[in-house]
Design a protein around this motif. Structure first.
Motif, PDB file in Angstrom:
ATOM      1  N   THR A  55      -1.987  -1.679  -5.495  1.00 47.15           N
ATOM      2  CA  THR A  55      -1.959  -3.414  -5.057  1.00 47.15           C
ATOM      3  C   THR A  55      -2.055  -4.247  -6.840  1.00 47.15           C
ATOM      4  N   ASP A  91       0.378  -1.286   0.273  1.00 42.80           N
ATOM      5  CA  ASP A  91      -0.035   0.130   0.007  1.00 42.80           C
ATOM      6  C   ASP A  91       0.832   1.004  -0.068  1.00 42.80           C
ATOM      7  N   ILE A  92       0.355   2.210  -0.540  1.00 38.60           N
ATOM      8  CA  ILE A  92       1.167   3.808  -0.613  1.00 38.60           C
ATOM      9  C   ILE A  92       1.849   4.501   0.517  1.00 38.60           C
ATOM     10  N   ALA A  97      -2.568   3.933  -5.074  1.00 35.69           N
ATOM     11  CA  ALA A  97      -3.244   3.269  -3.978  1.00 35.69           C
ATOM     12  C   ALA A  97      -3.940   2.060  -5.529  1.00 35.69           C
TER      13      ALA A  97
END
Lengths: 294, 223
Positions: B189, B69-70, B185
């Motif tokens: 993913t 995740d960012i 984001a």
């Protein structure tokens, strides 16, 4: 089956897995064995595989030495607003990146740039066996296929080289050090300082902003923070200096000169026309006060 | 002892033909560097597979630490690189292996091309090999974003611009890969899933096909 004694087939299978041992002793099928193959063949297991493993071990050691000598690069966290970062794809896409920069392969002609050349080339490569259907296998006996491949190889290397040179040139022009090098350098300096301090990490004194509530802060917010960051710490990756503590580096007269006329060939823009003389005076007076606390 | 175990299994499953197909074959003289040193050009395929195995193993260890995740991707890679014991080496193997596997595959492709080994009856194996090449490039592209540093972010941005420029399907491909209008984001993913599940799955299937075909047909004869 496919080879050996009654071979009028076009293709000679060598080391064919379809060779079966005879099921029963005395069956009338003549079991073809490996001696039917040309040359000095060698059993894959264990003879050849053991040699392969030895070569594999040497290759692995070389590879590990590389990974230890040259750690995988890691820059600073992604920041979409970072306008100074020079974007570069991974090296194996550079040829395409460079090709699409040319005027005849970009803009209105981008469809040609993508489908016309790389698209056709990759499709041709994918379907090579159906395009080059002759029986001849030697590369010098199939001049068209070979010369097309040599030409493609030459273009690949050329485009990659041009792209990389261009990148290096840009780095030199903007005086940028790639982030992962910068980061490594910092880590080393940090470590050396720590060593010199007897293994205890040195606490860097944070230079605070002096006179935060001064009205000059409004001018700073409007004009400076876009590059020098909202905390005025600058952006080292892009070569933008911090404004905190700038009073230790430049006198007020120098600051007036820099703000009015810019610096570094436009890296620091000239504000002489955007700000009034009063504003510049107010700003630089405040900047000159930005000194490290004694 | 081992022989008994083997026989016990063989009685039940008849694994001998399988074993013979996998391992019991001869290496002909013209591809054996022990006989002709120039035959080392035939090693690149094997080296590609060797490094692919390294990539899979090191990648499996990397996923123990990586968080897609960012907010945490960069931090987890940073932690892995600088704090975890041998983390830098594992990541280094995966990073450099990605380049090396492409180099080896490139050389293998050239060997097959210039020895004309893709000709009948091995056309299908060449096509499968090229598909492996494209999958590997896809793995390189998606893997490059995962550390989520500036280099990764802007390289992906360039890649997306190239994808978008493809006529007709380009914008759809871009949106599908990005999972939205921007690289963010969702993109991370998606790239993670593509890099860790979709493409390796495709790669293993293609490799299986590649190897079954080479065992069926044998290596191409001497020139």
């Amino acid at each position: 089956m496919a080879h050996g004694h009654k071979s009028n087939e076009k293709v000679i299978y060598v080391g064919d897995s379809r060779v079966r041992k005879p099921k029963a002793v005395g069956s009338d099928t003549i079991p073809p064995d490996y001696t039917a193959f040309p040359g000095k063949s060698e059993a894959f297991i264990p003879n050849f595989l053991l040699k392969e493993w030895m070569v594999g071990c040497v290759a692995l050691v070389g590879f590990l030495v590389l990974t230890i000598a040259e750690p995988a690069p890691l820059g600073y966290p992604a920041d979409p607003t970072n306008a100074a970062f020079i974007p570069m794809p991974d090296w194996y896409f550079l040829f395409l990146y460079q090709f699409l920069k040319y005027p005849y392969a970009s803009g209105n002609y981008v469809a040609f740039g993508i489908l016309g050349v790389p698209g056709v080339a990759f499709a041709a490569l994918l379907l090579a066996p159906f395009l080059d259907t002759g029986k001849e296998r030697r590369f010098y006996r199939r001049p068209i296929a070979s010369s097309l491949m040599v030409l493609s190889l030459f273009s690949l290397f050329y485009l990659t080289k041009v792209s990389w040179d261009h990148y290096e040139h840009e780095l030199a022009l903007t005086n940028t050090i790639p982030e992962h090098h910068l980061r490594e350098e910092k880590a080393r300096e940090e470590w050396e300082k720590t060593q010199a301090n007897g293994g205890v990490p040195v606490e860097e004194a944070v230079v605070p902003i002096v006179d935060k509530d001064d009205p000059a802060m409004e001018i700073v917010k409007a004009n400076c923070v876009a590059c020098h960051a909202t905390d005025l710490k600058g952006n080292e990756g892009a070569g933008v200096p911090a404004l905190t503590g700038v009073g230790d580096v430049h006198s007020k007269e120098e600051l007036v000169e820099i703000v009015t006329n810019g610096l570094g060939g436009g890296k620091m823009p000239a504000f002489g026309e955007r700000l009034s003389a009063e504003e510049i005076d107010q700003l630089t007076t405040w900047l000159a006060k930005q000194k490290k606390a004694e | 002892m081992l022989k008994n175990v083997y026989n016990w299994i063989d009685e039940r499953l008849d694994i001998t033909p399988l074993w013979r197909d996998v391992a019991d074959h001869e290496v002909p003289e013209h591809v054996n560097p022990a006989h002709h040193f120039s035959a080392f050009v035939y090693c690149f395929g094997g080296l590609t597979f060797f490094i692919t195995v390294i990539q899979i193993l090191s990648g499996m260890f990397l996923t123990m630490y990586f968080v897609p995740d960012i907010l945490n991707a960069y931090k987890s890679v940073d932690y892995l690189q600088h704090k975890v014991a041998f983390g830098g080496i594992v990541r280094g193997m995966h990073h450099w292996g990605a380049s090396l596997v492409l180099v080896m595959m490139f050389l293998h492709t050239l060997r097959v091309f210039f020895t004309g080994s893709y000709k009948a009856p091995r056309e299908m194996n060449w096509v499968v090999g090229m598909l492996i090449f494209f999958v590997m490039l896809g793995l390189g592209f998606t893997g490059y974003l995962l550390p989520w540093d500036n280099k990764a972010y802007f390289a992906t941005k360039v890649g997306m611009q190239i994808a978008e420029a493809v006529p007709i399907i380009g914008p759809y491909v871009k949106e599908l890969l990005q999972g939205g209008d921007i690289i963010g984001a969702e993109t991370l993913t998606r790239f993670f899933a593509i890099h860790v599940f979709f493409l390796p799955g495709a790669l293993l299937a293609l490799l299986g096909a590649h190897f079954i075909m080479i065992r069926r047909q044998g290596i191409s004869g001497p020139l």
